[in-house]
Each structure stands twice: as C-alpha cells, then as structure tokens.
Scaffold this active site. Structure first.
Site, short mmCIF file in Angstrom:
data_model
loop_
_atom_site.label_atom_id
_atom_site.label_comp_id
_atom_site.label_asym_id
_atom_site.label_seq_id
_atom_site.Cartn_x
_atom_site.Cartn_y
_atom_site.Cartn_z
N ASP A 167 -9.48 -22.98 -26.08
CA ASP A 167 -10.83 -23.34 -25.65
C ASP A 167 -11.81 -22.19 -25.45
O ASP A 167 -12.88 -22.18 -26.03
CB ASP A 167 -10.76 -24.13 -24.35
CG ASP A 167 -9.92 -25.40 -24.48
OD1 ASP A 167 -9.18 -25.53 -25.48
OD2 ASP A 167 -9.98 -26.25 -23.57
N GLU A 396 1.37 -23.66 -17.08
CA GLU A 396 0.56 -23.91 -18.28
C GLU A 396 0.48 -22.64 -19.14
O GLU A 396 0.62 -22.69 -20.36
CB GLU A 396 -0.84 -24.34 -17.84
CG GLU A 396 -1.79 -24.68 -18.99
CD GLU A 396 -3.15 -25.16 -18.50
OE1 GLU A 396 -3.41 -25.10 -17.28
OE2 GLU A 396 -3.95 -25.59 -19.34
C1 GLC Z 1 -6.73 -27.14 -22.59
C2 GLC Z 1 -6.11 -26.23 -23.64
C3 GLC Z 1 -5.68 -27.06 -24.82
C4 GLC Z 1 -4.74 -28.16 -24.36
C5 GLC Z 1 -5.33 -28.97 -23.18
C6 GLC Z 1 -4.30 -29.86 -22.53
O1 GLC Z 1 -7.88 -27.75 -23.04
O2 GLC Z 1 -6.97 -25.22 -24.02
O3 GLC Z 1 -5.05 -26.27 -25.79
O4 GLC Z 1 -4.45 -29.00 -25.40
O5 GLC Z 1 -5.80 -28.09 -22.19
O6 GLC Z 1 -3.18 -29.14 -22.13
#
Ligand code: GLC
Length: 423
Positions: A167, A396
């Site tokens: 992101d 995460e």
């Molecule tokens: C964030 C991350 C993305 C992921 C999402 C859910 O947006 O950047 O890669 O898929 O979270 O974990």
C-alpha cells in the site's frame, strides 16, 4: 538457537481457526474484518496443511465474489457489519451481489491453487474442487490483459497503490502526490487498532480515497479510467506475479481440458516477456516500476522490484545482479528482507511497506533464489522468517532492525506461511 527452534504449529492452526468466518479467513480480527484476495490465496495454502476441505472452500468463497467482467476484487465485504471497516462498500459504490472494492490485488491465485493441487493428500477432492475454478482463473487473467493493457504493450497498469498489496511503498510516493486529495471528512478505522507510526499518513489516505471516488464517479468504465485516472502505474511486482500465475495457469487448463480464453493468456505471456526489459535498470541492479503519467521510472528499490525473479522474467545476468543485490540488502539489517532497501533515505523500519519484513514476500523471494541456484539465500530468508515468528509471534509484519512484530497480531498469512513453509 532460536532460528532452529520449531514453529508452534498448534498456535498457527489456532490463529486460522480463530480468524475463520464461515468459509473465508479474515487477515486479522478487528483491523481487517473481511476477505482480502492475496491474503486469502496465501492463507489457503496454510489451511491445506491440516484441513484440505477448508482450504478449497477459501478459494471458492473468494471466486464467488468475482465480477461479471472477470475482475477479482481485492476485498469482499461478506456479512452485515460493513461499517466496521473504512472505506467500506458504500464508499466503493460497486453494486455487486457480494459487496466489494473496485480494484484487484496481485494475481497469485493460479500459482497457489496449482501448488495446492500438487500438494494435495486427497487428490480426488482436489480435482473435484479445482475443476470449476479453472475457467474462473482464466477469466480473471483475461480481465487483467484486456482491461489493464488495452493497447497491448505487455505491461499491465495499476490504478491504486492498494492494488499492489504494498500500500504505502515509497515507490508510489511520487505518482500518488499528483493525485488530488478528497475534500470530505472521514474517520479512519485502522488507527483504532494500530499505532499511527506504523500506518500511512493522512495526506496519503486522502489521495487513496480520491481514487476510490474517481472509479465510482466514472461508473467503473474501464476505458475512461484507463484514459483519465490520475494514478496509472506499471507496478513491476503486479506484472511479475500475474506473469508467473499465467504460466502456472496453463498446465491447469491442459489438465482440466479448458481451452476457451487460453490463447489470450498465452498472448499475454509472450507480450510481457517481450516488454519486461523496458523496466530493467542496470545501475540499480533490478527492475523498476514506471509511472505512465509522468513517463518516468519509479526509482526506489523495494521487494517488489526483484519479483520478476519469481516469474522467470529475468535473464541470467539480470538474475545474478538481483541476487547479489539481495545478499547485500540482507546484510543491511539485523534480519531480512526489508521491504525497502535500508540504504534508501525513504526506509522506515516500522511503517508498513516502507521497510518492514513481510513473511509471504520472503517466501516468494526464497523460492526465486532457490530456482536461480542460490539455496543459501533461500535458507537465509527462511531462517530469518522463522526467527522473527519464534521471537516475536505471528505478526502482520516485522521491524528488520528491532526484530519485533508490528501491525496486527495473530495474522492469518503469517500463520499460514509458518505452516506451509517453515514448519
Ligand atoms: C494491507 C496490506 C495488503 C493486505 C491487506 C490485508 O492493505 O497492505 O497487502 O492485503 O492489508 O491484510
């Protein structure tokens, strides 16, 4: 030594079970309460190690939300509590049966489903469950080539940093800065779950939302969006992951006797092979993403910029240059692989995709290194990832310098990677 300690598989399984919402797995409870596409693909591989039926179900539920034009949304908002996430379905405005976002995410499904077929203990179950998914995969890949590369350049484009799955990568700073900010006010939900120093800043968020509004304002019209979207980037990781998945899709089509649309996938593969060198940068020793609006390369080395290795898109010379780069990059932090090269002035070890380590990316790069004849690099990535999970937990993402977990805890893809790669 902690690196060699065994992974706590019981704890990892327990995380997947706790994050299971009747057929789809949420990335983590609270922060991400719905189904995300590439999380789900990775998570299914984890489920497969102890519940094959549940693993296939993950994919079925995801493809149930596929759009009529073949697009697989990056988020499916299952269930009623849509307001628990921002931006939810009303902001996206898509009028689909299962409410969803209007962009996609890295196309890794054909790759992971192919692996699941190979690894299946119950082969008959695998054949039965995968067969109906293969034509849907073909439609999905056709959508990418048709809608995101209408001029047939060989390099698909992306309209949103969220589509990259990475992101707030510093690679997107410049193209995002040219996007206007939304003028309406809103309340972010992420900051209620995670410290603000581990999340994107507000001006970035304002622009993310401008883009979400933009698609809705143009009624999701592909041609208009292609022509006018203020953010239009060739994300080299997105290109590479689609390419690898297309290559992995062909044997699945052959196996299940699917012919419709296969030529389009093959043509997409050839075009990308012919075009990828345009993104190579000798000095940086990797491929670079490209801003098609400013007509300039995005000069930041991130884990995305070496993913053409995973797709077999690099020549031998390019592959050795990237592997050499990766080795130095691993040396530059306590554990690796930092998502942005630590030598970059834009490196931030705690902020999401601006530095932290992500376990599924380590897995992909390790597979690439192994395939390129560098099992030592693969082993190093594997033992670093194991160390992070053993010392910090199933977070995460991880701070490469402090060797600490960040973001959401009890995270599905981290648990899944631990189960299928590290255990
Ligand atoms: C964030 C991350 C993305 C992921 C999402 C859910 O947006 O950047 O890669 O898929 O979270 O974990």
């Amino acid at each position: 030594m902690s690196e060699s300690r065994l992974i706590d598989t019981a704890a990892a399984r327990e995380i997947l079970r706790a994050n299971d919402r009747d057929g789809h797995t949420v990335p983590t409870d609270g922060l991400y309460p719905f189904q995300w596409s590439w999380d789900s693909a990775i998570t299914a591989l984890g489920w497969q190690t102890f519940d094959e039926d549940r693993a296939w179900r993950e994919a079925e539920v995801m493809f149930d939300g596929q759009w009529g034009n073949g697009m697989l949304p990056h988020i499916l908002f299952h269930g009623g509590n849509a307001d628990s996430y921002f931006p939810g379905p009303s902001v996206w405005g898509s009028r689909t049966r299962i409410p969803s976002s209007a962009i996609s995410q890295p196309a890794i499904w054909a790759t992971t489903l192919g692996m699941m077929l190979e690894r299946a203990a119950d082969r008959k179950l695998a054949e039965t469950r995968l067969a109906p998914l293969v034509p849907k995969l073909v439609d999905y890949h056709r959508w990418w080539y048709r809608e995101r590369d209408p001029d047939g350049t060989g390099l698909i484009v992306s309209y949103h940093p969220w589509e990259s799955g990475m992101d707030n990568s510093p690679a997107w700073d410049k193209p995002l800065a040219r996007v206007p900010e939304v003028e309406w006010t809103y309340e972010r939900r992420d900051l209620g779950h995670v410290d603000s120093d581990q999340r994107p800043h507000k001006p970035e968020y304002d622009r993310y939302l401008y883009l979400v509004d933009f698609y809705k304002r143009h009624d999701f019209n592909s041609r208009v969006i292609y022509e006018e979207c203020p953010y239009r980037v060739i994300d080299v990781a997105l290109v590479a992951l689609l390419h690898r998945a297309s290559i992995d899709l062909l044997p699945l089509c052959a196996h299940f006797g699917i012919t419709e649309g296969v030529e389009e996938v093959e043509a997409g593969i050839s075009r990308t092979q012919a075009a990828i060198d345009r993104l190579w940068n000798d000095e940086r020793r990797c491929f670079l993403s490209f801003d098609t609006r400013a007509d300039e390369p995005l000069d930041v080395i991130t884990t995305g910029t070496v993913l053409p290795l995973f797709a077999g898109l690099a020549s031998d010379a390019q592959a050795s240059a990237m592997l050499e780069l990766i080795e130095e990059w691993l040396d530059a932090s306590t554990v690796g692989l930092a998502s942005t090269h630590p030598a970059s002035p834009l490196y931030e070890p705690k902020r999401y995709w601006r530095g932290p380590i992500w376990s599924h990316i380590n897995w992909m790069i390790a597979l690439s290194a192994e395939a390129a004849g560098r099992p030592d690099i693969a082993e190093r990535l594997q033992s670093d990832t194991r160390r992070l999970i053993n010392e910090a937990g199933f977070w995460e993402y991880f701070d490469p310098d402090a060797v600490a977990g960040c973001g959401g805890d009890r995270f599905s893809w981290t648990a899944a990677v631990a189960l299928y790669w590290l255990a």
